[in-house]
Design a protein around this motif. Structure first.
Motif, short mmCIF file in Angstrom:
data_model
loop_
_atom_site.label_atom_id
_atom_site.label_comp_id
_atom_site.label_asym_id
_atom_site.label_seq_id
_atom_site.Cartn_x
_atom_site.Cartn_y
_atom_site.Cartn_z
N TYR A 21 -17.91 -67.77 39.01
CA TYR A 21 -19.18 -67.06 39.12
C TYR A 21 -19.03 -65.56 38.88
O TYR A 21 -19.85 -64.95 38.19
CB TYR A 21 -19.74 -67.33 40.52
N GLN A 31 -22.70 -74.91 34.94
CA GLN A 31 -22.09 -75.56 36.10
C GLN A 31 -23.20 -75.80 37.13
O GLN A 31 -23.70 -74.86 37.75
CB GLN A 31 -20.99 -74.67 36.69
N ARG A 83 -24.04 -74.63 40.78
CA ARG A 83 -24.67 -73.32 41.00
C ARG A 83 -26.18 -73.50 41.06
O ARG A 83 -26.80 -73.99 40.11
CB ARG A 83 -24.30 -72.36 39.86
N TRP A 84 -26.79 -73.07 42.16
CA TRP A 84 -28.22 -73.32 42.38
C TRP A 84 -29.11 -72.51 41.45
O TRP A 84 -30.29 -72.81 41.28
CB TRP A 84 -28.60 -73.04 43.84
N ASP A 85 -28.56 -71.49 40.75
CA ASP A 85 -29.39 -70.64 39.89
C ASP A 85 -29.45 -71.11 38.43
O ASP A 85 -30.11 -70.49 37.61
CB ASP A 85 -28.85 -69.21 39.93
N ARG A 86 -28.76 -72.20 38.09
CA ARG A 86 -28.60 -72.54 36.67
C ARG A 86 -29.87 -73.09 36.00
O ARG A 86 -30.07 -72.86 34.81
CB ARG A 86 -27.44 -73.53 36.48
N GLU A 111 -15.16 -70.64 45.18
CA GLU A 111 -16.43 -69.91 45.14
C GLU A 111 -16.97 -69.66 46.55
O GLU A 111 -17.40 -68.55 46.89
CB GLU A 111 -17.47 -70.69 44.33
N SER A 140 -23.48 -67.59 48.87
CA SER A 140 -22.71 -68.44 47.98
C SER A 140 -23.57 -68.88 46.80
O SER A 140 -24.74 -69.25 46.96
CB SER A 140 -22.20 -69.69 48.72
N PRO A 141 -22.99 -68.85 45.59
CA PRO A 141 -23.74 -69.31 44.41
C PRO A 141 -23.79 -70.83 44.32
O PRO A 141 -24.42 -71.37 43.41
CB PRO A 141 -22.93 -68.74 43.25
N ILE A 142 -23.13 -71.51 45.27
CA ILE A 142 -22.99 -72.97 45.20
C ILE A 142 -24.08 -73.66 46.01
O ILE A 142 -24.46 -73.20 47.09
CB ILE A 142 -21.59 -73.39 45.73
N THR A 169 -26.40 -80.58 44.65
CA THR A 169 -25.73 -80.44 43.35
C THR A 169 -26.15 -81.57 42.41
O THR A 169 -26.48 -81.34 41.24
CB THR A 169 -24.20 -80.44 43.52
#
Length: 390
Positions: free
Chosen positions: A186, A215, A218-221, A252, A263-265, A272
């Protein structure tokens, strides 16, 4: 109607494996299933290679030959041909990692160009691939991502990274080969994304040549994808995306905690999975603008993709949708998809044994940490051993 037992067919899944290769696979996954053994084994292997103990032959005949195609592209061709015979394409991945010098990065970019030209007239090799940190130092990507000032040396290094991206993208465009660019951590990915977008804008005018990787842990994708889609529509170029769940989860989360940022996850495995499936659906709904490479070892997401294609009346052989798995893993998905007429490929890592070891160690550690992956492999291998005995 899609059969939900397609991936249980072990006769098709392991059709290319001899009895001895089947036994080796069973032994390796048995070892990988034991986390303490993986930790000890990786430490011992690193030490043995660093002090030049004569262990390359042992590594080559076990873990290397299972997860890699060979030490050179020529070495891989017998594997490429065997896969092609059963409807599976190949992506040769020069898996040399952890380099620090410009000359080494230039050599990797030259190798990617060489592989792209090598693939040009081979129907069984429709893609080329590279990893951003194969083309430049991680710290330079990180500083550009964080918008920190670069010193004069780093400015030159960044210009060289840009030039390598452009050279390999231009070659892919000339050869008509799609170029998959892997995603990484990230805290360096924004720089890699921006470079990839520039290559897409330059080389994806008629069709997607350059593919980025999303990926989906990552919640922002999904939001990133939608915004980029709008930009691409305004500027008149196509998008290509490989979607994966992600490979750096523990690292991460730990880094976010240590550095005090969110967290970006995604918060859970289910979140996910939902994100992966939503991103897959968004791309399937926009195939006129975006092509899709589904890189997954997850059976449920694969079944879902097959169902989406059937509902939308998309042909199994539609070149805008590809499935892919890593060589040495999830053969029950790859070979059964190939037998059913879907576009499917294996990522085949290769390179000198010592240089590919960081990749192999990461692969073993990831298998240990992914709940259910190794046990599923073992269950299927046991089933095939029993079937052959009968």
């Amino acid at each position: 109607m899609i059969s939900n037992s397609l991936f249980d067919n072990t006769e098709t899944a392991f059709r290319l494996k001899s009895d001895s290769e089947l036994e080796r696979a069973y032994f390796l996954f048995k070892m990988i299933s034991k986390e303490p053994l993986v930790r000890i084994g990786t430490a011992v292997t690193k030490f043995a290679l660093n002090v030049n103990l004569p262990v390359e032959g042992l590594i080559r005949s076990t873990v290397f030959d299972h997860f890699c195609g060979g030490v050179s592209e020529t070495d891989c061709m017998s594997t490429v041909d065997r896969l092609s015979d059963v409807g599976v394409c190949s992506i040769l991945d020069y898996s040399v990692e952890g380099k620090e010098e410009d000359a080494q990065f230039d050599a990797t970019a030259a190798k990617v160009n060489e592989l792209t030209r090598f693939a040009q007239n081979k129907k069984a090799m429709p893609f080329s691939v590279f990893k951003p940190t194969g083309f430049g130092r991680f710290d330079v990507f990180k500083k550009v991502t964080k918008k920190q000032a670069l010193n004069e040396t780093e400015k030159l290094q960044w210009l060289n990274i840009e030039a390598r991206y452009d050279r390999v993208s231009q070659t892919a465009h000339e050869c008509g080969i799609s170029l998959l660019i892997d995603a990484e951590e990230y805290w360096m990915q924004d720089a890699a994304d921006e470079l990839c977008e520039r290559m897409m804008e330059k080389y994806n005018k008629e069709r997607p040549i350059v593919f980025n990787t999303l990926q989906c842990y990552r919640w922002d994708r999904l939001d990133y994808l939608k915004k980029l889609h709008k930009r691409a529509q305004l500027k008149g170029y196509k998008l290509g995306f490989k979607i994966v769940r992600g490979a750096y989860l523990e690292k991460e989360n730990e880094r976010a905690l240590d550095n005090g940022y969110k967290s970006p996850i995604c918060v859970s495995k289910k979140a996910t999975d939902d994100n992966f499936n939503e991103i897959m659906k968004y791309i399937m709904d926009n195939l006129s603008d975006i092509e899709l490479y589904i890189g997954t070892h997850n059976e449920l997401s694969t079944y879902l993709a097959m169902e989406m294609m059937e509902e939308k009346g998309i042909s199994r052989s539609d070149e805008r949708i590809w499935f892919g798995q890593l060589y040495g893993m999830s053969d029950h998905i790859t070979f059964n998809l190939g037998a059913e007429g879907y576009n499917v490929s294996k990522y085949i890592p290769f390179g000198p044994v010592k240089d590919v070891m960081p990749y192999l160690i990461r692969r073993a550690e990831e298998n240990t940490s992914v709940a259910g992956q190794t046990s599923r492999e073992l269950t299927l291998l046991k089933k095939e051993r029993a079937r052959r005995k009968l």
